[in-house]
Design an enzyme around this catalytic site. Structure first.
Site, PDB file in Angstrom:
ATOM      1  N   ASP A 303      19.257  55.511 -13.289  1.00  0.00           N
ATOM      2  CA  ASP A 303      19.943  56.326 -14.293  1.00  0.00           C
ATOM      3  C   ASP A 303      20.833  57.326 -13.557  1.00  0.00           C
ATOM      4  O   ASP A 303      20.714  57.488 -12.339  1.00  0.00           O
ATOM      5  CB  ASP A 303      18.900  57.040 -15.161  1.00  0.00           C
ATOM      6  N   LYS A 304      21.709  57.988 -14.283  1.00  0.00           N
ATOM      7  CA  LYS A 304      22.562  58.996 -13.656  1.00  0.00           C
ATOM      8  C   LYS A 304      21.887  60.369 -13.667  1.00  0.00           C
ATOM      9  O   LYS A 304      21.511  60.895 -12.637  1.00  0.00           O
ATOM     10  CB  LYS A 304      23.922  59.091 -14.359  1.00  0.00           C
TER      11      LYS A 304
END
Length: 503
Positions: A303-304
């Site tokens: 994920d970011k």
């Protein structure tokens, strides 16, 4: 909406009703039946085809008194002991895995509010949930309103409003409000229990390609050496007229050379040492063979927010839209912030930056949801919106994208500020009219210090990194590039995928 078979909200369950449910096994206790017992682990490691071959050979040597030829036994015993110790250790580590932190919860029984341990809750119990509580089992709200954070289950930190009739997932946290909820699924039937048990599951299928290959070799060698051993013994004993003891020893000398027990031990020791090293770095393994599975990874999805970047956000600046010629944009956003609770990371950043407003009071608010990706504040017959540009602009996106696209390419997360000509509610939040764009809020996420060297290491190991995020794809691409992820410029917007095809 009234729940079918709803517990009396004034009294809760009676003592007799609780007793009946306990007798029926409808109690909030998780059964860790996915674990093997220590006895099963020992049995599985001792009673193997590999060990059987050497047991037969050892018995034959003992029969003829050739004790000096039993030097292979320490290797087999050590290999078995290492396997048993590592698997029991993994079991004990996994048994500590728990997503539930709550120990007690307030429940209504016999018209009294009492605190009881969560493992003593039963189906249909009325629990009273308030800010800071963790939902102990799957439930349905029957009275009140709360906002919950389901990040432990979904990975999204958005707070979701729950009204009467709304479902609650065990493991979620209450971030605001108070409500009565009736438990529907408890113990091993609850969502969090199933999730935890799946994570703890040790499985019974051999996951190590290397060990599976060695076992395959031993299997075929074990089959071949039976007729071969008989033939060698017969040749020595019957044709060459050697003694029985000499025939057994010479046969086993030839047969033992065909079995790669040293390779088996070397593999076991290498895996065990690797598992120990990972354990020191707080990596949780199902068993030591998981090390090889880890070594075979060639794609890693991340994920970011919170993974590449720090789990915090800050407002960098605001940009006025070319079409906006009204009062100070920061004051308008300040009014928005004053009326909207800071119930997620984004809104907390907006609250911290926009502290001054004109004092305008809102008629109502539209909370943020991960489906809409925007929140709103209603002033009269207009809803002021802040959220993702692509979700608010829709068909107007191409008309305005040149105003903010360059900032997204610089790595900022861009939020649009716009007025919608109408009153939106939680039940009717669909945008059907064009919006008037006021401007844009630029948010920044600092990249973690360890992110770039970590991704560089993965790159050297031949592992492809794929970033999956709900943020603007251009922003994600830019941030991924800054973190040193190879191919960060080759991004896909999932909203443009239709019927399995990217358009």
């Amino acid at each position: 909406m009234k729940k079918e078979n709803q517990t009396n909200i004034a009294t809760g369950l009676t003592e007799a009703e609780v007793k009946q449910r306990v007798e029926n096994g409808q109690v909030n206790q998780t059964v860790d039946n996915q674990f093997k017992t220590n006895g099963q682990i020992i049995k599985e490691n001792v009673c193997t085809y590999f060990n059987l071959i050497f047991l037969v050979l050892a018995i034959l040597l003992l029969v003829v008194g050739a004790y000096r030829d039993l030097t292979f036994l320490p290797v087999i015993i050590l290999n078995t002991i290492i396997g048993i110790i590592q698997e029991i250790s993994a079991k004990h580590t996994l048994s500590k895995l728990s997503v539930m932190n709550a120990t007690e919860v307030t429940v209504l029984r016999d018209s009294k509010k009492v605190k009881i341990p969560i493992e003593k809750l039963v189906v249909d119990d009325l629990v009273i949930l308030k800010t800071g509580d963790q939902i102990p089992a799957d439930a349905q709200v029957v009275k009140g309103n709360i906002r919950v954070n389901e990040a432990l289950l979904t990975g999204e930190s958005d707070e979701i409003s729950k009204d009467p009739g709304s479902k609650l997932m065990s493991g979620s946290f209450v971030v605001s409000g108070e409500a009565y909820a009736q438990l529907e699924k408890v113990g091993k039937d609850s969502y969090i229990s199933k999730l935890t048990m799946k994570a703890k599951s040790m499985g019974g299928v051999e996951q190590s390609e290397m060990v599976r290959s060695i076992n395959g070799i031993i299997k075929w060698v074990g089959i071949i050496i039976i007729p071969l051993g008989i033939a060698l013994f017969s040749l020595s004993f019957f044709k060459n007229h050697a003694s029985f003891a000499h025939s057994i020893v010479s046969m086993e000398a030839a047969v033992l050379g065909m079995i790669p027990e040293g390779l088996y031990l070397l593999t076991t020791v290498a895996l065990a040492l690797s598992a120990v090293r990972l354990a020191r770095k707080q990596v949780m393994l199902h068993d030591m063979k998981s090390v090889e599975t880890l070594a075979r990874v060639n794609v890693l999805c991340v994920d970011k927010t919170g993974t590449i970047t720090e789990p915090k956000m800050a407002v960098a600046k605001t940009i006025n839209s070319r079409a906006f010629n009204g009062q100070n944009l920061d004051l308008l956003i300040g009014d928005f912030a004053k009326n909207m609770p800071a119930d997620n990371v984004t809104m907390k950043a907006i609250h911290a930056y926009f502290k001054t407003g004109s004092g305008q009071k809102a008629d109502s608010v539209l909370p943020f949801t991960s489906v809409n990706k925007f929140s709103g504040v209603i002033f009269g017959q207009t809803t002021m919106l802040i959220g993702a540009p692509e979700m608010i602009l829709r068909k107007q996106f191409d008309q305005y994208k040149d105003e903010f696209e360059e900032y997204a390419e610089e790595g900022y997360r861009v939020l649009i500020v716009a007025n919608y000509p109408g009153v939106l509610t939680e039940d009717n939040s669909k945008l059907s009219k064009d919006v008037s764009v006021l401007g844009y809020i630029l948010l920044s996420n600092p990249i973690r210090k360890e992110a770039k060297p970590t991704f560089e290491y993965f790159g050297k190991q031949g592992i492809n990194i794929k970033v999956i995020s709900g943020d603007n794809p251009v922003t994600v691409s830019r941030v991924a590039g800054q973190a040193g992820i190879v191919g960060a410029d080759k991004y896909i917007d999932a909203q443009e995928i239709h019927d399995g095809k990217y358009e």
